[in-house]
Motif scaffolding. Sequence first.
Motif, PDB file in Angstrom:
ATOM      1  N   ALA A  64      -4.013  45.275  10.958  1.00 47.13           N
ATOM      2  CA  ALA A  64      -5.367  44.715  11.036  1.00 47.13           C
ATOM      3  C   ALA A  64      -5.439  43.359  10.332  1.00 47.13           C
ATOM      4  CB  ALA A  64      -6.380  45.681  10.420  1.00 47.13           C
ATOM      5  N   GLU A  65      -4.632  43.199   9.293  1.00 46.27           N
ATOM      6  CA  GLU A  65      -4.588  41.920   8.575  1.00 46.27           C
ATOM      7  C   GLU A  65      -3.871  40.864   9.406  1.00 46.27           C
ATOM      8  OE1 GLU A  65      -5.116  38.977   5.846  1.00 46.27           O
ATOM      9  OE2 GLU A  65      -6.133  40.902   5.988  1.00 46.27           O
ATOM     10  N   ARG A  66      -2.731  41.234  10.003  1.00 47.95           N
ATOM     11  CA  ARG A  66      -2.000  40.317  10.871  1.00 47.95           C
ATOM     12  C   ARG A  66      -1.215  41.140  11.890  1.00 47.95           C
ATOM     13  NH1 ARG A  66       0.793  36.338   7.752  1.00 47.95           N
ATOM     14  NH2 ARG A  66      -1.229  35.388   7.666  1.00 47.95           N
ATOM     15  N   ALA A  67      -1.448  40.851  13.159  1.00 45.30           N
ATOM     16  CA  ALA A  67      -0.783  41.590  14.240  1.00 45.30           C
ATOM     17  C   ALA A  67       0.721  41.350  14.214  1.00 45.30           C
ATOM     18  CB  ALA A  67      -1.357  41.176  15.586  1.00 45.30           C
ATOM     19  N   GLU A  68       1.453  42.404  14.460  1.00 47.27           N
ATOM     20  CA  GLU A  68       2.900  42.338  14.497  1.00 47.27           C
ATOM     21  C   GLU A  68       3.390  41.917  15.880  1.00 47.27           C
ATOM     22  OE1 GLU A  68       1.794  46.097  16.374  1.00 47.27           O
ATOM     23  OE2 GLU A  68       1.050  45.032  14.638  1.00 47.27           O
ATOM     24  N   LEU A  69       4.648  41.491  15.970  1.00 45.71           N
ATOM     25  CA  LEU A  69       5.246  41.170  17.257  1.00 45.71           C
ATOM     26  C   LEU A  69       5.676  42.435  17.988  1.00 45.71           C
ATOM     27  CD1 LEU A  69       7.465  38.127  16.241  1.00 45.71           C
ATOM     28  CD2 LEU A  69       5.265  38.094  17.415  1.00 45.71           C
ATOM     29  N   ASP A  70       6.061  43.456  17.216  1.00 45.11           N
ATOM     30  CA  ASP A  70       6.480  44.726  17.794  1.00 45.11           C
ATOM     31  C   ASP A  70       6.332  45.794  16.722  1.00 45.11           C
ATOM     32  OD1 ASP A  70       7.435  46.520  19.640  1.00 45.11           O
ATOM     33  OD2 ASP A  70       9.389  45.556  19.881  1.00 45.11           O
ATOM     34  N   ARG A  71       6.240  47.047  17.161  1.00 41.29           N
ATOM     35  CA  ARG A  71       6.180  48.143  16.205  1.00 41.29           C
ATOM     36  C   ARG A  71       6.903  49.352  16.772  1.00 41.29           C
ATOM     37  NH1 ARG A  71       0.288  48.266  17.585  1.00 41.29           N
ATOM     38  NH2 ARG A  71       0.060  49.958  19.059  1.00 41.29           N
ATOM     39  N   ALA A  72       7.340  50.200  15.849  1.00 49.75           N
ATOM     40  CA  ALA A  72       8.036  51.424  16.222  1.00 49.75           C
ATOM     41  C   ALA A  72       7.767  52.443  15.124  1.00 49.75           C
ATOM     42  CB  ALA A  72       9.531  51.168  16.361  1.00 49.75           C
ATOM     43  N   ASN A 105      18.743  43.063   8.227  1.00 50.91           N
ATOM     44  CA  ASN A 105      19.025  44.149   7.283  1.00 50.91           C
ATOM     45  C   ASN A 105      18.214  45.400   7.614  1.00 50.91           C
ATOM     46  OD1 ASN A 105      20.750  42.445   5.889  1.00 50.91           O
ATOM     47  ND2 ASN A 105      19.168  41.805   4.449  1.00 50.91           N
ATOM     48  N   GLY A 106      16.951  45.195   7.925  1.00 48.03           N
ATOM     49  CA  GLY A 106      16.099  46.335   8.270  1.00 48.03           C
ATOM     50  C   GLY A 106      16.568  47.044   9.527  1.00 48.03           C
ATOM     51  N   TYR A 107      16.990  46.263  10.502  1.00 44.33           N
ATOM     52  CA  TYR A 107      17.487  46.852  11.747  1.00 44.33           C
ATOM     53  C   TYR A 107      18.727  47.700  11.467  1.00 44.33           C
ATOM     54  CZ  TYR A 107      19.103  47.331  16.540  1.00 44.33           C
ATOM     55  OH  TYR A 107      19.520  47.847  17.736  1.00 44.33           O
ATOM     56  N   ARG A 108      19.620  47.187  10.651  1.00 40.41           N
ATOM     57  CA  ARG A 108      20.835  47.949  10.321  1.00 40.41           C
ATOM     58  C   ARG A 108      20.487  49.255   9.606  1.00 40.41           C
ATOM     59  NH1 ARG A 108      23.661  42.660   8.326  1.00 40.41           N
ATOM     60  NH2 ARG A 108      24.506  41.898  10.293  1.00 40.41           N
ATOM     61  N   ARG A 109      19.534  49.213   8.687  1.00 38.82           N
ATOM     62  CA  ARG A 109      19.145  50.413   7.931  1.00 38.82           C
ATOM     63  C   ARG A 109      18.482  51.467   8.813  1.00 38.82           C
ATOM     64  NH1 ARG A 109      15.242  49.185   3.242  1.00 38.82           N
ATOM     65  NH2 ARG A 109      15.180  51.446   3.193  1.00 38.82           N
ATOM     66  N   HIS A 110      17.660  51.026   9.759  1.00 33.58           N
ATOM     67  CA  HIS A 110      16.818  51.954  10.510  1.00 33.58           C
ATOM     68  C   HIS A 110      17.096  51.941  12.011  1.00 33.58           C
ATOM     69  CE1 HIS A 110      14.566  52.485   6.823  1.00 33.58           C
ATOM     70  NE2 HIS A 110      14.424  51.181   6.729  1.00 33.58           N
ATOM     71  N   GLN A 111      18.263  51.530  12.403  1.00 33.73           N
ATOM     72  CA  GLN A 111      18.610  51.341  13.814  1.00 33.73           C
ATOM     73  C   GLN A 111      18.302  52.561  14.675  1.00 33.73           C
ATOM     74  OE1 GLN A 111      22.648  50.150  14.254  1.00 33.73           O
ATOM     75  NE2 GLN A 111      22.508  49.888  16.447  1.00 33.73           N
ATOM     76  N   ARG A 112      18.502  53.754  14.172  1.00 35.02           N
ATOM     77  CA  ARG A 112      18.284  54.958  14.980  1.00 35.02           C
ATOM     78  C   ARG A 112      16.827  55.131  15.395  1.00 35.02           C
ATOM     79  NH1 ARG A 112      19.202  56.529   9.812  1.00 35.02           N
ATOM     80  NH2 ARG A 112      17.579  57.728   8.782  1.00 35.02           N
ATOM     81  N   LEU A 114      14.838  52.351  15.928  1.00 38.56           N
ATOM     82  CA  LEU A 114      14.458  51.098  16.581  1.00 38.56           C
ATOM     83  C   LEU A 114      15.222  50.930  17.894  1.00 38.56           C
ATOM     84  CD1 LEU A 114      14.601  48.926  13.340  1.00 38.56           C
ATOM     85  CD2 LEU A 114      12.614  50.118  14.296  1.00 38.56           C
ATOM     86  N   THR A 115      15.238  51.945  18.694  1.00 41.30           N
ATOM     87  CA  THR A 115      16.105  51.990  19.873  1.00 41.30           C
ATOM     88  C   THR A 115      15.820  50.896  20.895  1.00 41.30           C
ATOM     89  OG1 THR A 115      14.644  53.627  20.874  1.00 41.30           O
ATOM     90  CG2 THR A 115      16.549  54.445  19.644  1.00 41.30           C
ATOM     91  N   TYR A 116      14.600  50.431  21.003  1.00 46.64           N
ATOM     92  CA  TYR A 116      14.306  49.397  22.001  1.00 46.64           C
ATOM     93  C   TYR A 116      14.125  48.010  21.405  1.00 46.64           C
ATOM     94  CZ  TYR A 116       9.392  49.927  20.690  1.00 46.64           C
ATOM     95  OH  TYR A 116       8.217  49.964  19.996  1.00 46.64           O
ATOM     96  N   TRP A 117      14.297  47.869  20.106  1.00 50.93           N
ATOM     97  CA  TRP A 117      14.241  46.552  19.485  1.00 50.93           C
ATOM     98  C   TRP A 117      15.584  45.845  19.712  1.00 50.93           C
ATOM     99  CZ3 TRP A 117      11.472  46.470  14.086  1.00 50.93           C
ATOM    100  CH2 TRP A 117      10.138  46.848  14.253  1.00 50.93           C
ATOM    101  N   PRO A 118      15.581  44.519  19.799  1.00 47.55           N
ATOM    102  CA  PRO A 118      16.840  43.801  20.039  1.00 47.55           C
ATOM    103  C   PRO A 118      17.785  43.883  18.839  1.00 47.55           C
ATOM    104  CG  PRO A 118      15.049  42.247  19.658  1.00 47.55           C
ATOM    105  CD  PRO A 118      14.432  43.616  19.730  1.00 47.55           C
ATOM    106  N   ASP A 119      19.041  44.067  19.128  1.00 44.54           N
ATOM    107  CA  ASP A 119      20.073  44.098  18.105  1.00 44.54           C
ATOM    108  C   ASP A 119      20.303  42.666  17.619  1.00 44.54           C
ATOM    109  OD1 ASP A 119      22.422  44.150  16.620  1.00 44.54           O
ATOM    110  OD2 ASP A 119      23.433  45.520  17.988  1.00 44.54           O
TER     111      ASP A 119
END
Length: 134
Positions: A64-72, A105-112, A114-119
Amino acid sequence: MNSARFVRTAVAVVLAATVLSACSGDGDGDAVPREWIRKTYAASGSGWVDADSAPGEVARAIRAERAELDRASGGGMEFLRYGDDMVTVSPYRGGSLIEIEDYRNGYRRHQRHLTYWPDPDSASFRGGGPGEGK
């Protein structure tokens, strides 16, 4: 003659400044609302804490404060992507822990989750920060 040249030069300078500022942007449009998070939540060793709210509620407040580009979401956690950074909101002692980290770094930690986020290590990854992919 000198006044006409001065006017032309002044107009050219103003137009150039306007074009440059419009092209460069300040990057805030896709940036994590860090200052708002700092002011809103209690600081913790690795991030910020909301002692009373579930991760979904905290993520909605941040969005609500600032819209994200993507969420999961996954594993009880919420993930918000902002350009080259991401926010992870996870369960913590009956409330939520909010962490801001570099997207890679976040993608590496939580990759499982974030299946549709770009690597970020793929050749097609464009990032998302100012000037990326242009």
